[in-house]
Design a protein around this motif. Structure first.
Motif, PDB file in Angstrom:
ATOM      1  N   ASN A  92       0.809  -1.216   0.000  1.00 34.72           N
ATOM      2  CA  ASN A  92       0.000   0.000   0.000  1.00 34.72           C
ATOM      3  C   ASN A  92       0.840   1.263   0.000  1.00 34.72           C
ATOM      4  O   ASN A  92       1.957   1.269   0.509  1.00 34.72           O
ATOM      5  N   VAL A  93       0.253   2.307  -0.518  1.00 32.29           N
ATOM      6  CA  VAL A  93       0.867   3.622  -0.407  1.00 32.29           C
ATOM      7  C   VAL A  93       0.618   4.155   0.998  1.00 32.29           C
ATOM      8  O   VAL A  93      -0.277   3.689   1.711  1.00 32.29           O
ATOM      9  N   LEU A  94       1.401   5.131   1.395  1.00 30.44           N
ATOM     10  CA  LEU A  94       1.322   5.723   2.725  1.00 30.44           C
ATOM     11  C   LEU A  94       0.843   7.162   2.584  1.00 30.44           C
ATOM     12  O   LEU A  94       1.317   7.899   1.721  1.00 30.44           O
ATOM     13  N   TYR A  95      -0.079   7.557   3.439  1.00 31.31           N
ATOM     14  CA  TYR A  95      -0.642   8.903   3.390  1.00 31.31           C
ATOM     15  C   TYR A  95      -0.256   9.665   4.643  1.00 31.31           C
ATOM     16  O   TYR A  95      -0.349   9.133   5.749  1.00 31.31           O
ATOM     17  N   SER A  96       0.148  10.916   4.476  1.00 29.56           N
ATOM     18  CA  SER A  96       0.399  11.760   5.635  1.00 29.56           C
ATOM     19  C   SER A  96      -0.229  13.125   5.380  1.00 29.56           C
ATOM     20  O   SER A  96      -0.345  13.575   4.239  1.00 29.56           O
ATOM     21  N   TYR A  97      -0.669  13.746   6.455  1.00 25.79           N
ATOM     22  CA  TYR A  97      -1.359  15.022   6.402  1.00 25.79           C
ATOM     23  C   TYR A  97      -0.518  16.064   7.133  1.00 25.79           C
ATOM     24  O   TYR A  97      -0.027  15.798   8.222  1.00 25.79           O
ATOM     25  N   GLN A  98      -0.362  17.220   6.514  1.00 27.83           N
ATOM     26  CA  GLN A  98       0.358  18.319   7.132  1.00 27.83           C
ATOM     27  C   GLN A  98      -0.590  19.520   7.216  1.00 27.83           C
ATOM     28  O   GLN A  98      -1.205  19.889   6.198  1.00 27.83           O
ATOM     29  N   GLU A  99      -0.716  20.097   8.404  1.00 24.43           N
ATOM     30  CA  GLU A  99      -1.554  21.283   8.537  1.00 24.43           C
ATOM     31  C   GLU A  99      -1.000  22.395   7.655  1.00 24.43           C
ATOM     32  O   GLU A  99       0.210  22.579   7.577  1.00 24.43           O
ATOM     33  N   ASN A 100      -1.907  23.126   6.986  1.00 22.99           N
ATOM     34  CA  ASN A 100      -1.452  24.200   6.099  1.00 22.99           C
ATOM     35  C   ASN A 100      -2.027  25.557   6.469  1.00 22.99           C
ATOM     36  O   ASN A 100      -1.823  26.539   5.747  1.00 22.99           O
ATOM     37  N   GLY A 101      -2.773  25.639   7.568  1.00 22.98           N
ATOM     38  CA  GLY A 101      -3.326  26.912   8.013  1.00 22.98           C
ATOM     39  C   GLY A 101      -4.562  27.373   7.256  1.00 22.98           C
ATOM     40  O   GLY A 101      -5.131  28.408   7.541  1.00 22.98           O
ATOM     41  N   GLU A 102      -5.009  26.599   6.284  1.00 21.86           N
ATOM     42  CA  GLU A 102      -6.206  26.927   5.496  1.00 21.86           C
ATOM     43  C   GLU A 102      -7.443  26.614   6.326  1.00 21.86           C
ATOM     44  O   GLU A 102      -7.595  25.520   6.837  1.00 21.86           O
TER      45      GLU A 102
END
Length: 103
Positions: A92-102
Motif C-alpha cells: 500500500n501507499v502511505l498517506y500523511s497530512y500536514q496542517e497548512n493553516g487553510e
C-alpha cells in the motif's frame, strides 16, 4: 491544499492501477475508518480520468491526482503527501497530512 506524490508512489500507482499519461486518480473521504485527522472517516481513491469540479490537483508523470470540490471538507486545512515504501508496507501507499493553516 496541496497534493504531493512521491516518485515511488507515482510508480506504484502506474504499476498497480495501469495509469499512463492523461489518466487520473481522485482522492476522497469515505464513511468508516480513521485517519490521523478524522475519526469515523478514511481516505479512499478511485481512478477518474475525467474530473469535473476540481478543488485541487497536481500532475505527476502525466497522471492527474485530484480532489473534487465536494470532498473539500475532508482535506480542508491539510496538505496530503502520498508515498510508497515497500519496507514499511509492501502492498500500500502511505498517506500523511500536514496542517497548512487553510480554514
Amino acid at each position: 491544499m496541496k497534493i504531493n506524490i512521491s516518485d515511488s508512489a507515482s510508480k506504484w500507482f502506474q504499476d498497480e492501477m495501469g495509469l499512463s499519461d492523461g489518466t487520473g486518480v481522485r482522492f476522497y473521504g469515505k464513511v468508516y475508518g480513521k485517519t490521523p485527522v478524522h475519526d469515523g472517516f478514511s481516505l479512499a481513491l478511485t481512478r477518474d480520468d475525467h474530473p469535473e469540479e476540481v478543488y485541487t490537483e497536481t500532475d505527476k508523470d502525466g497522471v492527474k491526482y485530484f480532489v473534487d470540490e465536494g470532498d473539500e471538507w475532508f482535506f480542508k486545512g491539510y496538505d496530503l503527501t502520498v508515498d510508497f515504501d515497500p519496507k514499511k508496507d509492501p502492498n500500500n501507499v502511505l498517506y500523511s497530512y500536514q496542517e497548512n493553516g487553510e480554514l
